[in-house]
Design a protein around this motif. Structure first.
Motif, short mmCIF file in Angstrom:
data_model
loop_
_atom_site.label_atom_id
_atom_site.label_comp_id
_atom_site.label_asym_id
_atom_site.label_seq_id
_atom_site.Cartn_x
_atom_site.Cartn_y
_atom_site.Cartn_z
N PRO A 72 13.74 6.91 -4.41
CA PRO A 72 14.51 6.46 -3.24
C PRO A 72 13.72 6.53 -1.94
O PRO A 72 13.85 5.65 -1.08
CB PRO A 72 15.71 7.42 -3.22
N VAL A 73 12.89 7.57 -1.78
CA VAL A 73 12.06 7.67 -0.58
C VAL A 73 11.03 6.55 -0.57
O VAL A 73 10.76 5.94 0.48
CB VAL A 73 11.35 9.05 -0.53
N GLN A 74 10.47 6.27 -1.74
CA GLN A 74 9.47 5.22 -1.88
C GLN A 74 10.01 3.86 -1.45
O GLN A 74 9.43 3.17 -0.61
CB GLN A 74 9.00 5.17 -3.33
N GLY B 191 0.81 -1.21 0.00
CA GLY B 191 0.00 0.00 0.00
C GLY B 191 0.85 1.26 0.00
O GLY B 191 0.51 2.25 -0.66
N THR B 192 1.96 1.22 0.71
CA THR B 192 2.87 2.37 0.76
C THR B 192 3.50 2.61 -0.61
O THR B 192 3.64 3.76 -1.05
CB THR B 192 3.96 2.14 1.82
N TYR B 193 3.87 1.52 -1.27
CA TYR B 193 4.47 1.64 -2.61
C TYR B 193 3.47 2.29 -3.57
O TYR B 193 3.83 3.20 -4.33
CB TYR B 193 4.86 0.25 -3.12
N ILE B 194 2.22 1.85 -3.53
CA ILE B 194 1.18 2.41 -4.40
C ILE B 194 0.92 3.88 -4.03
O ILE B 194 0.70 4.72 -4.91
CB ILE B 194 -0.12 1.59 -4.30
N PHE B 195 0.95 4.19 -2.74
CA PHE B 195 0.74 5.57 -2.30
C PHE B 195 1.73 6.52 -2.96
O PHE B 195 1.35 7.61 -3.43
CB PHE B 195 0.87 5.66 -0.78
N PHE B 196 2.99 6.13 -3.04
CA PHE B 196 4.00 7.01 -3.64
C PHE B 196 3.80 7.14 -5.15
O PHE B 196 4.12 8.18 -5.72
CB PHE B 196 5.40 6.49 -3.32
N LEU C 115 1.08 9.63 -5.33
CA LEU C 115 1.63 10.93 -4.94
C LEU C 115 2.41 11.56 -6.09
O LEU C 115 2.29 12.76 -6.35
CB LEU C 115 2.53 10.76 -3.72
N GLY C 116 3.22 10.75 -6.78
CA GLY C 116 3.97 11.26 -7.92
C GLY C 116 3.06 11.79 -9.00
O GLY C 116 3.32 12.85 -9.60
N ASP C 117 1.97 11.07 -9.29
CA ASP C 117 1.01 11.53 -10.30
C ASP C 117 0.35 12.85 -9.89
O ASP C 117 0.18 13.76 -10.70
CB ASP C 117 -0.07 10.47 -10.52
#
Length: 210
Positions: A31-33, A4-9, A12-14
């Motif tokens: 890198p933060v992701q 879920g965190t990976y998808i969140f980033f 967020l990028g979009d």
């Protein structure tokens, strides 16, 4: 949570891109992701029983490695327009035409070492078994049913720009999981695919595959 965190980033990028940030400015979001995903994997490592022992036999390692290479070949060839969803500018680590090797290295390392663990935990260990029964941790991977096999493969495929290649990858990794009954098998195959893909992308400049 790692998935879920990976998808969140990604979302967020979009969103940040819609607010005017360029893709070049957003490169350091990756890198933060992967750092956030790695931190969560480490925090919950004790709960991941399937990962506590790397118990693959030499034959299983060879099979997983072969599958990883086959998926790589499919991935870079199944890119006809009808096999894709939307556009894919990809991750371009170049600055003024020169590759930023720190960014490129982080991208390859993240894709090869962190993403396979995170994705296989979600798609294979959790979702493939959960579709069959809510008490998924008690289900032997070899007993996963047809519906539980197909649904995650389709979803895994359409998670990616190259949807057909994604489905083929989901089928290959899923079959490894069911055949070997060990999560490290699809993780290894996935890691080999992603690692070699990263080397291929940097060598050829095919950033759209990233």
């Amino acid at each position: 949570m790692p998935f879920g965190t990976y998808i969140f980033f990604i979302v967020l990028g979009d969103v940040l891109e819609r607010f005017g940030y360029s893709r070049a400015e957003l490169r350091w979001l990756y890198p933060v992701q992967v750092g956030a995903v790695l931190a969560l994997l480490a925090a919950f490592w004790r709960a991941y029983d399937e990962l506590h022992r790397f118990a693959l036999s030499p034959r299983q390692v060879l099979a997983a490695s072969a599958v990883g290479i086959v998926v790589l070949v499919l991935w870079v060839n199944l890119d006809a327009p009808w096999m894709t969803i939307g556009s894919a500018p990809g991750y371009d680590p170049r600055t003024h035409g020169e590759i930023d090797w720190l960014l490129a290295s982080i991208r390859i390392a993240g894709a090869a070492l962190i993403v396979p663990v995170m994705e296989e935990l979600f798609w294979r260990s959790f979702l493939m078994r959960w579709v069959d029964q809510s008490d998924f941790m008690s289900l032997d991977p070899a007993r996963i049913g047809f519906r539980a096999f197909v649904i995650p493969c389709l979803l895994f495929g359409f998670e990616h720009h190259l949807w057909l290649a994604g489905i083929m990858a989901g089928v290959a990794y899923g079959m490894l999981y069911m055949r070997h009954r060990k999560l490290w098998s699809p993780i290894l195959a996935h890691a080999i695919t992603n690692g070699l893909l990263g080397v291929w992308v940097v060598h050829t400049g095919g950033w759209q595959f990233w």
